[in-house]
Scaffold this active site. Sequence first.
Site: not given
Ligand code: RB5
Length: 141
Positions: A9, A65, A98, A133, A67
């Site tokens: 994203d 993304c 695994h 596994h 996180t």
């Molecule tokens: C986008 O602002 C953010 O929410 C997305 O990149 C991600 O971290 C969501 O889990």
Amino acid sequence: MEKIAIACDHGGYELKEAIKKHFSGKFNFIDLGTNSTDSVDYPDFAQKLADSIIDGAINRGILICGTGIGISIAANRYKEIRAANCSDVTMARLTRQHNDANVLALGARIIGIEVAYDIVDVFLNTKYEGGRHNKRIEKLS
Ligand code: RB5
């Protein structure tokens, strides 16, 4: 060269571009977007990458993304996908050995760029151990 699907994203766009450049010549990245820092919805890009694996054209992928959490949750809705959100190389090694993870998720706002490169390197170069596994992975889907 192995084809690796890659998608992100807006939060992962810059890291996606850096990974493609850093590993060019080692892997053939199939870039499924997004292609700018304009705001988009991460489930749409998880779906594109999942579809490319479900279609059978590509075996493995990388999703990014902010996180790594949202995009891995979205990817794991598909029973063919085993996406692992890794923030260190030990997680990357063990999820290959695994879990036979076929998708690596990264959080661009969580890890530094050198750590990201090391994680990608370990993830893409570590083999699944099989054996005990196998039955656990079969139970996932
Ligand atoms: C986008 O602002 C953010 O929410 C997305 O990149 C991600 O971290 C969501 O889990």
